[in-house]
Design a protein around this motif. Structure first.
Motif, short mmCIF file in Angstrom:
data_model
loop_
_atom_site.label_atom_id
_atom_site.label_comp_id
_atom_site.label_asym_id
_atom_site.label_seq_id
_atom_site.Cartn_x
_atom_site.Cartn_y
_atom_site.Cartn_z
N ALA A 1 38.58 32.75 11.80
CA ALA A 1 37.75 32.56 12.99
C ALA A 1 36.27 32.54 12.64
O ALA A 1 35.50 31.70 13.14
N PHE A 2 35.84 33.44 11.78
CA PHE A 2 34.44 33.45 11.38
C PHE A 2 34.11 32.25 10.49
O PHE A 2 32.99 31.75 10.50
N GLY A 3 35.10 31.78 9.72
CA GLY A 3 34.89 30.56 8.93
C GLY A 3 34.67 29.35 9.82
O GLY A 3 33.79 28.52 9.56
N VAL A 4 35.46 29.23 10.87
CA VAL A 4 35.27 28.15 11.84
C VAL A 4 33.87 28.28 12.47
O VAL A 4 33.16 27.27 12.64
N ALA A 5 33.50 29.49 12.82
CA ALA A 5 32.18 29.72 13.44
C ALA A 5 31.06 29.30 12.49
O ALA A 5 30.10 28.64 12.90
N TYR A 6 31.17 29.66 11.23
CA TYR A 6 30.11 29.34 10.27
C TYR A 6 29.96 27.83 10.10
O TYR A 6 28.84 27.31 9.99
N ASN A 7 31.07 27.12 10.09
CA ASN A 7 31.03 25.67 9.85
C ASN A 7 30.66 24.86 11.08
O ASN A 7 30.17 23.72 10.94
N GLN A 8 30.85 25.40 12.29
CA GLN A 8 30.69 24.58 13.49
C GLN A 8 29.70 25.11 14.53
O GLN A 8 29.30 24.36 15.42
N ASN A 9 29.32 26.37 14.46
CA ASN A 9 28.48 26.93 15.52
C ASN A 9 27.13 26.26 15.63
O ASN A 9 26.61 26.06 16.73
N GLU B 1 20.51 25.78 17.53
CA GLU B 1 19.20 25.32 18.03
C GLU B 1 19.27 23.89 18.54
O GLU B 1 18.71 23.56 19.59
N HIS B 2 19.92 23.03 17.79
CA HIS B 2 20.03 21.61 18.16
C HIS B 2 21.48 21.25 18.49
O HIS B 2 21.87 20.08 18.37
N GLY B 3 22.23 22.23 18.92
CA GLY B 3 23.64 21.99 19.23
C GLY B 3 23.83 21.30 20.57
O GLY B 3 22.88 21.09 21.34
N LEU B 4 25.07 20.97 20.86
CA LEU B 4 25.38 20.29 22.11
C LEU B 4 25.17 21.20 23.32
O LEU B 4 24.83 20.72 24.41
N MET B 5 25.39 22.51 23.15
CA MET B 5 25.15 23.48 24.22
C MET B 5 24.48 24.70 23.60
O MET B 5 25.13 25.71 23.33
N PRO B 6 23.17 24.65 23.37
CA PRO B 6 22.48 25.74 22.66
C PRO B 6 22.68 27.09 23.36
O PRO B 6 22.49 27.22 24.57
N CYS B 7 23.09 28.08 22.59
CA CYS B 7 23.32 29.40 23.18
C CYS B 7 22.02 30.04 23.62
O CYS B 7 22.02 30.90 24.51
N LYS B 8 20.89 29.63 23.04
CA LYS B 8 19.60 30.17 23.49
C LYS B 8 19.34 29.78 24.94
O LYS B 8 18.89 30.60 25.75
N ALA C 1 20.02 30.82 12.17
CA ALA C 1 20.14 31.89 11.17
C ALA C 1 20.91 33.08 11.74
O ALA C 1 21.71 33.71 11.04
N ASN C 2 20.69 33.38 13.02
CA ASN C 2 21.44 34.47 13.66
C ASN C 2 22.94 34.17 13.67
O ASN C 2 23.76 35.04 13.34
N LEU C 3 23.28 32.95 14.08
CA LEU C 3 24.69 32.57 14.16
C LEU C 3 25.34 32.58 12.77
O LEU C 3 26.47 33.05 12.61
N ASP C 4 24.62 32.06 11.78
CA ASP C 4 25.16 32.07 10.42
C ASP C 4 25.30 33.49 9.90
O ASP C 4 26.29 33.83 9.22
N GLY C 5 24.32 34.35 10.20
CA GLY C 5 24.37 35.73 9.73
C GLY C 5 25.57 36.47 10.29
O GLY C 5 26.27 37.19 9.57
N VAL D 1 28.83 33.81 24.04
CA VAL D 1 27.78 32.80 24.16
C VAL D 1 28.31 31.41 23.78
O VAL D 1 27.56 30.44 23.77
N GLY D 2 29.61 31.35 23.46
CA GLY D 2 30.19 30.08 23.00
C GLY D 2 30.44 29.08 24.08
O GLY D 2 30.71 27.90 23.80
N GLN D 3 30.41 29.51 25.35
CA GLN D 3 30.55 28.63 26.51
C GLN D 3 31.85 27.81 26.41
O GLN D 3 32.90 28.37 26.11
#
Length: 577
Positions: free
Chosen positions: A73-81, A87-94, A130-134, A170-172
């Motif tokens: 699950a965390f591997g999927v998150a690291y590769n796709q979040n 920051e420039h994602g389709l639905m930014p969590c910020k 960086a937060n999401l990757d961390g 925050v993944g919506q």
């Protein structure tokens, strides 16, 4: 008489020595000693068998299994979040966190935490990627440690639970699947399998709680009953036993075995459906019929999930469902998984022998405190299960729903309705200045796993998961007005946006100018028939155009659409008029 006297003196000396070996009491006995192992005094002796009724080895298997799922699950998150909620994602969590902040009054306080529990509230939002990757990297490191060593404590497991909770909340849309809540519930229960601080496979002063073992068993009962009841109350094909005629072809992401299983004889599909009902609606009750029947339930559930894993790409859902099934087995039944004479198995045997000989010590203060914690866990799970059980009996049953903000006890279910035809949305782009020109050449984008090119073999990725591919399956039987993010993707493709393109397998405009127009075409897909000319040509799929899913769009035409939704407008290449 002399022998008897010597034996008595030896026993007295032994009791005296044992009394000096009493371990010190502490406020939390689970923090103390790890598993001690003693050397064998005889060689060539037949290994002792583990007795029933203890769960030292069961705990190791459960912890390693939960850690494996966390790692995936965390591997999927690291590769796709970053692409989905960065920051420039389709639905930014910020943006999502800011909207929650405004909703609760503009402050980051208890109201914000209750609405969206996440440690991201307390991190610097200047670099959300960086937060999401961390979070993902820390989660991967901790779960890998537990998986490899078989050791964990409450601190590690609670950290893993908190980290994944922070992402899910925050993944919506991208984290809206039922297995997210199932992992959080499973991970929460795993916290109470462990000692507070001690890192040992067999922490002698912290025996596995039978209450905790039963919470895992209660979880698998609810999962299966929820899945079975939603089917019986849902699609008619589950009642007339025809659902499996369609499932393999129309499931979200088929794999190569799906192609062949879809062509099974009609009687085999009827058998599959009946077996599904038996395993989901009858077998769970075996849990309450004694040790042997409980093990039968565990074995059948694991076998059932393995069949599902082989026949489709359902993310880590089936792998995760195996985890609580493992709690149906005790040390005696899981001993074969451990090396004879190995540390964990040997320690479990020693503890069992000490218990059988009556050499157990009186409970310390720490053990008594832990018993209170275990009882409190049972009471909590029981209380939170009330609305879940009421939902199971309700004719308006809902699936994959949480009744508490921390998702500790949830409702589950899958495939209450079966789609009878498979449809796909295919993105196409053209360099032609006029999208209506009959001579315009439209080139197709290919996703990483979902069907597109009819010659491409279905992928095999379980337990990994491509979140965008799965959501595209939902979008195909909705409209683009219901799935506005599809237009967001089209806009990004018009600018050759690297963030979105990293979620795709093939960009036909790589190394060239971006397309001037992008459109979505709607197709009906069917598996080719083995042995036919199409199959001989290498076609896994046959497809037929239904019509336009969304009309051709260009960057300038999307400006108002993006502005009305507060999406950043993609960059227009300088050489475009």
């Amino acid at each position: 008489m002399a022998a008897s006297s010597g034996s008595s003196e030896s026993s007295v000396r032994k009791r005296r020595v044992d009394s000096r070996k009493t371990e010190p009491e502490s406020a939390d006995s689970c923090r103390q000693h790890g598993a001690d192992t003693s050397k064998d005094t005889e060689t060539g002796k037949r290994p002792e068998s583990l007795r029933t009724g203890t769960y030292w080895l069961t705990r190791i298997v459960l912890l390693r299994s939960v850690a494996f799922i966390y790692l995936v699950a965390f591997g999927v998150a690291y590769n796709q979040n970053k692409q989905l909620i960065g920051e420039h994602g389709l639905m930014p969590c910020k943006n999502y966190l800011n909207s929650v902040k405004r909703y609760v009054g503009g402050k980051i306080g208890l109201a914000a935490l209750a609405y969206t529990p996440s440690i991201l509230w307390f991190l610097d939002w200047g670099d959300m990627d960086a937060n999401l990757d961390g979070i993902a990297l820390v989660g991967m490191a901790l779960s890998a440690f537990v998986l490899v060593t078989g050791m964990a404590n409450m601190m590690i497991m609670a950290t893993l639970w908190l980290l994944y909770h922070s992402l899910v909340n925050v993944g919506q849309l991208w984290y809206s699947f039922g297995w997210e809540s199932q992992l959080l519930e499973t991970g929460f229960l795993a916290i109470f399998l462990c000692p507070v601080w001690t890192l040992s496979q067999v922490p002698r002063r912290c025996p596995p709680s039978l209450i905790c073992i039963w919470t895992f068993r209660w979880l698998i009962v609810r999962i299966m009953l929820g899945a079975g009841l939603i089917k019986i109350r849902g699609d008619k094909c589950w009642r007339d036993l025809t659902c499996m005629d369609y499932h393999y072809e129309t499931q979200p992401v088929p794999n190569p075995m799906s192609y062949y299983m879809h062509r099974s004889p009609w009687w085999f599909h009827r058998f599959e459906t009946l077996s599904n009902h038996f395993i989901e609606l009858i077998v769970p009750f075996f849990t309450f019929l004694g040790r042997r029947m409980c093990m039968v339930n565990g074995a059948l559930q694991i076998l059932f999930q393995m069949v599902l894993i082989v026949s489709g790409n359902l993310s880590f859902l089936n792998w995760l469902t195996i985890v609580p099934s493992l709690a149906c087995f005790d040390d005696a039944s899981l001993g074969f998984l451990f090396r004879s004479g190995g540390g964990a198995k040997k320690a479990a045997l020693e503890i069992q022998n000490e218990d059988a000989a009556g050499r157990t010590q009186s409970p310390t203060k720490g053990i008594l405190i832990r018993r209170v914690v275990n009882i409190s866990l049972g009471v909590l799970i029981g209380y939170l299960s009330i609305p879940v059980v009421m939902n199971l009996f309700s004719p308006r049953q809902v699936m994959n729903t949480s009744f508490d903000p921390l998702r500790i006890v949830n409702t589950y279910g899958a495939f209450g309705s079966i789609t009878k035809e498979r449809t796909e949305v295919i993105f196409q782009g053209t360099l032609s200045p006029d999208p209506k020109d009959p001579q315009a050449v439209w080139e197709e984008y290919q996703f990483l796993c979902k069907p597109g090119d009819v010659y491409r073999r279905p992928c095999l990725i379980s337990p990994y998961h491509y979140r965008l591919d799965w959501l595209m399956w939902f979008a195909a039987f909705q409209t683009y007005e219901q799935s506005e993010w599809v237009i967001h993707i089209a806009g990004r493709l018009l600018s050759n946006d690297s963030t979105v393109l990293s979620l795709l397998d093939h960009n036909p405009f790589r190394g060239r100018d971006p397309p001037r127009w992008v459109r979505g075409e709607h197709f009906k897909y069917k598996f080719s028939q083995p042995g036919t000319a199409s199959a001989a040509q290498g076609k896994w799929w046959l497809r037929k155009r239904i019509g336009a899913y969304f009309p051709p769009v260009d960057l300038e035409g999307l400006r108002g659409y993006f502005q009305s939704r507060n999406w950043p407008h993609p960059h227009i290449p300088p050489n475009r008029n």
